[in-house]
Design an enzyme around this catalytic site. Structure first.
Site, PDB file in Angstrom:
ATOM      1  N   SER A 145       0.838  -1.195   0.000  1.00 29.64           N
ATOM      2  CA  SER A 145       0.000   0.000   0.000  1.00 29.64           C
ATOM      3  C   SER A 145       0.880   1.254   0.000  1.00 29.64           C
ATOM      4  O   SER A 145       1.750   1.392  -0.860  1.00 29.64           O
ATOM      5  CB  SER A 145      -0.957  -0.060   1.198  1.00 29.64           C
ATOM      6  OG  SER A 145      -1.895   0.983   1.167  1.00 29.64           O
ATOM      7  N   ASP A 312      -9.584  -3.810  -6.281  1.00 28.53           N
ATOM      8  CA  ASP A 312      -9.011  -2.697  -5.518  1.00 28.53           C
ATOM      9  C   ASP A 312      -9.378  -1.374  -6.192  1.00 28.53           C
ATOM     10  O   ASP A 312      -8.934  -1.092  -7.304  1.00 28.53           O
ATOM     11  CB  ASP A 312      -7.487  -2.864  -5.455  1.00 28.53           C
ATOM     12  CG  ASP A 312      -6.810  -1.893  -4.482  1.00 28.53           C
ATOM     13  OD1 ASP A 312      -7.436  -0.872  -4.129  1.00 28.53           O
ATOM     14  OD2 ASP A 312      -5.661  -2.153  -4.098  1.00 28.53           O
ATOM     15  N   HIS A 345      -8.741  -3.660  -1.629  1.00 28.16           N
ATOM     16  CA  HIS A 345      -7.400  -3.233  -1.239  1.00 28.16           C
ATOM     17  C   HIS A 345      -6.878  -3.979  -0.011  1.00 28.16           C
ATOM     18  O   HIS A 345      -5.672  -4.195   0.136  1.00 28.16           O
ATOM     19  CB  HIS A 345      -7.390  -1.723  -0.974  1.00 28.16           C
ATOM     20  CG  HIS A 345      -6.031  -1.195  -0.637  1.00 28.16           C
ATOM     21  ND1 HIS A 345      -4.987  -1.234  -1.540  1.00 28.16           N
ATOM     22  CD2 HIS A 345      -5.529  -0.646   0.499  1.00 28.16           C
ATOM     23  CE1 HIS A 345      -3.899  -0.722  -0.969  1.00 28.16           C
ATOM     24  NE2 HIS A 345      -4.200  -0.362   0.261  1.00 28.16           N
TER      25      HIS A 345
END
Length: 366
Positions: A145, A312, A345
Site C-alpha cells: 500500500s 481494488d 485493497h
C-alpha cells in the site's frame, strides 16, 4: 512499552525533501530471524499508513502482528531463512519521530510545526535504519500500500541497495480518486472543533473527525462485492438501534462504527494528516520528466513480483501493471500477479492463502 521495538537514531540534522530538517529524530523497527554472516539475507517490509513495526509476534512481544500469518518459520516470509525487518514510517506515531514527538528546539510537541513530510523522507529514514544494521544490500524489499510507494522511492534514491522487490497493492502515483478520498478524510479531521488547528489534547481529541476518516478508509479498502456478500441489506435488531431518528439502522453501519471506535485514540490525528498528504504528493513522474514510466525506468533491480487485486478501487490493477512494465523496461525480471480476491485493497491482509502462495513462491526461488 513494547520490548521488541528497537530504535535507529537518524543523522542529525535529517534533511527533508520539501525543506526543513529534523534534529535528534529516530525510527522504530522490529526484526525476526538471524542476519547471515555475509548480511545478504535481509528482507525489509515497508507498511501502509497506520500499522506499526510489529508485523508479527516474536519472543519479546508474543502479541499477533498485523501480518502474523505471513511472517515466521515456514511461512511465506520464512524467518528460518530470512532476516526480516519492519520499519515504522517516519511521521508515524508508533515509535518514530512524528508531529506528536517533542521538538528539541522548543521542548513542546511539533504538531503543525513538523516539517512537510514526503514518502521520500520515509524511504530515506528506512534506508538509514537498514544501513545501521550493517546491511548494504537487501535481498528483497517488500512494500504494501503506502509502503509500496515508499519502496519505489527507496529503490530510486538508493541505487544498488536492493536485489529483488515485491510490490503489493500500491501505485507509482496517487490517482484522483485516491486523492479525493484522502482529502475528505483530512477535511473530516480538520473540521472537528476538537482538532483545534492541531492543538488537541487527550481530553479534547477529534474523535468524530478521526471516526469519519476511518470509516471512509474502510469503505475504500474493501470492494462493493465484499460489502454485498457480507451485509446485503440486513437491518439491526430493534434493541441494537439507538433513539436517534437518523441513527444506525443497517448492519454495515454498525460494522463501520465498530471499526472507527477501535481506531480512534490509537493514532495521532496530526500524524494521520501528514502521512495521508505524503501519499497524495508521491509521484514517480517527478523522476521521469513528467512521465511515470520514465521515472520507473530509473529503478535498477534484478527481479520483482508485482501483485494487485482486480477489486481494488484505491490502487487499481492498471497501476500495478504500470509498475510491472516500468521495472521490466528497466531490465528486471518481473512476475505480475493479478488476484481476484473480493476483499479489495485489504486483500493482502485477508486473502493470506493467495498472497502466501505468490510471495512464498517468489522468495523461495531467490
Amino acid at each position: 512499552m513494547n520490548d521488541a521495538r528497537r530504535y535507529h537514531k537518524l543523522p542529525s540534522p535529517f534533511a527533508m525533501k520539501r525543506g526543513g530538517e529534523l534534529h535528534g529524530a529516530q525510527v522504530a523497527f522490529e526484526t525476526w530471524g538471524k542476519l547471515s554472516a555475509a548480511a545478504d539475507n535481509a528482507v525489509l517490509i515497508l507498511t501502509g499508513l497506520s500499522p506499526s513495526a510489529h508485523a508479527a509476534s516474536n519472543d519479546q512481544d508474543p502479541s499477533p502482528g498485523w501480518w502474523e500469518a505471513m511472517i515466521g518459520p515456514g511461512k511465506a516470509i520464512d524467518t528460518n531463512r530470512w532476516f526480516v525487518i519492519c520499519v515504522n514510517s517516519l511521521g508515524s506515531d508508533k515509535g518514530s519521530t512524528c508531529p506528536a514527538s517533542i521538538d528539541p528546539a522548543t521542548g513542546s510537541a511539533y504538531r503543525l510545526s513538523f516539517p512537510e513530510l514526503s514518502l521520500e523522507d520515509v524511504a530515506n529514514a528506512a534506508h538509514a535504519a537498514v544501513s545501521g544494521l550493517g546491511i548494504e544490500k537487501l535481498a528483497c524489499l517488500i512494500g504494501c500500500s503506502m509502503g509500496g510507494m515508499s519502496a519505489l522511492a527507496y529503490m530510486l534514491l538508493h541505487p544498488g541497495s536492493v536485489r529483488a522487490h515485491i510490490s503489493v497493492d500500491t501505485a507509482p502515483q496517487a490517482q484522483p480518486f485516491a486523492i479525493a478520498i484522502r482529502s475528505l478524510q483530512r477535511e473530516a479531521i480538520r473540521l472537528d472543533p476538537n482538532w483545534n488547528e492541531g492543538l488537541y489534547t487527550d481530553e479534547r481529541y477529534p474523535d468524530t473527525g478521526m471516526a469519519i476518516a476511518r470509516k471512509l478508509g474502510v469503505i475504500t479498502y474493501r470492494s462493493a462485492m465484499e460489502w454485498n456478500g457480507r451485509f446485503a441489506r440486513i437491518r439491526l435488531n430493534a434493541e441494537e438501534r439507538d433513539d436517534d431518528p437518523f441513527g444506525l439502522e443497517f448492519e454495515v453501519e454498525s460494522y463501520l462504527e465498530g471499526h472507527a471506535r477501535r481506531f480512534v485514540h490509537t493514532f495521532d490525528p496530526n500524524s494521520y494528516l501528514y502521512l495521508s498528504r505524503a501519499s497524495d504528493w508521491f509521484d514517480m513522474a517527478e523522476y521521469g520528466n513528467g512521465n511515470v514510466q520514465d521515472g520507473l525506468k530509473r529503478i535498477r533491480i534484478e527481479q520483482a513480483m508485482v501483485i494487485g487485486v482486480s477489486t481494488d478501487i484505491l490502487f487499481p490493477l492498471e497501476q500495478q501493471e504500470q509498475i510491472a512494465q516500468g521495472l521490466e523496461t528497466a531490465g528486471a525480471r518481473v512476475e505480475f500477479v493479478a488476484l481476484d480476491s473480493p476483499q479489495g485493497h485489504d486483500a493482502f491482509l485477508v486473502d493470506i492463502e493467495n498472497y502466501s502462495r505468490a510471495m512464498g513462491g517468489f522468495l523461495a526461488q531467490l
